[in-house]
Design a protein around this motif. Structure first.
Motif, short mmCIF file in Angstrom:
data_model
loop_
_atom_site.label_atom_id
_atom_site.label_comp_id
_atom_site.label_asym_id
_atom_site.label_seq_id
_atom_site.Cartn_x
_atom_site.Cartn_y
_atom_site.Cartn_z
N ASP A 12 5.36 2.27 -0.19
CA ASP A 12 4.12 1.63 0.19
C ASP A 12 3.01 2.67 -0.03
O ASP A 12 3.30 3.87 -0.15
CB ASP A 12 4.20 1.22 1.66
CG ASP A 12 2.89 0.66 2.18
OD1 ASP A 12 2.34 -0.25 1.54
OD2 ASP A 12 2.41 1.16 3.22
N VAL A 13 1.75 2.23 -0.09
CA VAL A 13 0.66 3.17 -0.38
C VAL A 13 -0.23 3.39 0.84
O VAL A 13 -0.24 4.47 1.43
CB VAL A 13 -0.16 2.69 -1.60
CG1 VAL A 13 -1.36 3.60 -1.84
CG2 VAL A 13 0.72 2.67 -2.85
N THR A 110 5.68 2.65 -6.79
CA THR A 110 4.94 2.12 -5.66
C THR A 110 5.33 0.66 -5.47
O THR A 110 5.74 -0.02 -6.41
CB THR A 110 3.42 2.22 -5.87
OG1 THR A 110 3.04 1.40 -6.99
CG2 THR A 110 2.99 3.66 -6.10
N SER A 112 3.18 -1.81 -3.32
CA SER A 112 2.01 -1.90 -2.44
C SER A 112 1.41 -3.30 -2.44
O SER A 112 1.42 -3.99 -3.47
CB SER A 112 0.94 -0.90 -2.90
OG SER A 112 -0.26 -1.07 -2.19
N VAL A 119 -4.10 0.65 -6.89
CA VAL A 119 -2.96 1.56 -6.81
C VAL A 119 -3.00 2.55 -7.97
O VAL A 119 -2.83 3.76 -7.78
CB VAL A 119 -1.64 0.77 -6.81
CG1 VAL A 119 -0.45 1.72 -6.86
CG2 VAL A 119 -1.55 -0.12 -5.58
N GLY A 137 1.63 -3.17 -7.62
CA GLY A 137 0.78 -3.65 -6.55
C GLY A 137 0.57 -5.14 -6.69
O GLY A 137 1.19 -5.80 -7.52
#
Length: 221
Positions: A12-13, A110, A112, A119, A137
């Motif tokens: 996750d970001v 990622t 996200s 992202v 993302g």
């Protein structure tokens, strides 16, 4: 030589790698007052950071889906004007851990709920691009590809397309959406406690990490 029990790592970001709370609060203040709603406090951010904004404008501001779409579009114009990287910082020790996982040959991506264009901007801003095999993302409208469960599927798909072993994945996140999205796909979740969440949101996670050192112990042993 340390090794990982996982064949790939999904990140996750917001609230996990990056603290973007200052800019998010400023843009929410502008957006919500623009649409006639009270400005949020910093304490309110726990309800906004993590879920897709399309959902949050409905859940937190009582907007209809149509109003939420308009609000998201307005909010994103503010973010674009900011350049996506204004007032952002990484959490201590996390970029170093990402680099060390890469050095040990662990594929990373990622996963996200932020729009993917954001992202990408953040990954490039913090010079993390070399360490991610894929950056995944949400779609710009945050509705076509937005749920964490779907984003996890997409991240694993892109990693596999790039030749990564996805047989033993793990997802790292700070919200219950991460836990639910991982569990929906049979992906264990490490819940990090430095993001914007209530402690109970990690109740169904496989593990918890209170610091980057704790997370390192779980990912590299």
């Amino acid at each position: 030589m340390p090794s990982s029990p996982y064949s790939c790592v999904l990140w996750d970001v917001d609230g996990t790698i990056i603290d973007a709370s200052v800019g998010i609060l400023r843009r929410l203040n502008v957006a919500l007052t623009h649409f006639g709603h009270p400005a949020p406090t910093r304490e309110d951010l726990v309800h906004w950071i993590g879920p897709p904004m399309f959902e949050s404008f409905q859940a937190q501001a009582g907007m209809t889906p149509e109003q939420s779409s308009e609000a998201v579009a307005f909010y994103r114009t503010l973010g674009k004007a900011d350049g996506y990287t204004t007032d952002v910082k990484t959490y201590p020790g996390v970029p170093e851990l990402i680099r060390d996982l890469h050095a040990q040959g662990v594929p990373q991506a990622t996963a996200s709920s932020k729009p993917e264009i954001q992202v990408d901007a953040l990954v490039d801003h913090f010079e993390l691009r070399p360490y991610f095999l894929a950056t995944v993302g949400a779609t710009p409208d945050e509705s076509t590809l937005a749920s964490k469960a779907d984003i996890v599927v997409e991240a694993l798909k892109r990693l596999k397309e790039r030749g990564a072993d996805t047989s033993r994945p793990v997802l790292i996140g700070d919200r219950h959406h991460d836990v639910e999205g991982g569990n929906a796909n049979g992906v264990p979740v490490i819940f990090v406690e430095w993001g914007f969440s209530d402690a109970h949101e990690g109740d169904d996670a496989a593990f918890r990490a209170a610091s980057a050192d704790d997370l390192r112990t779980l990912l590299l042993s």
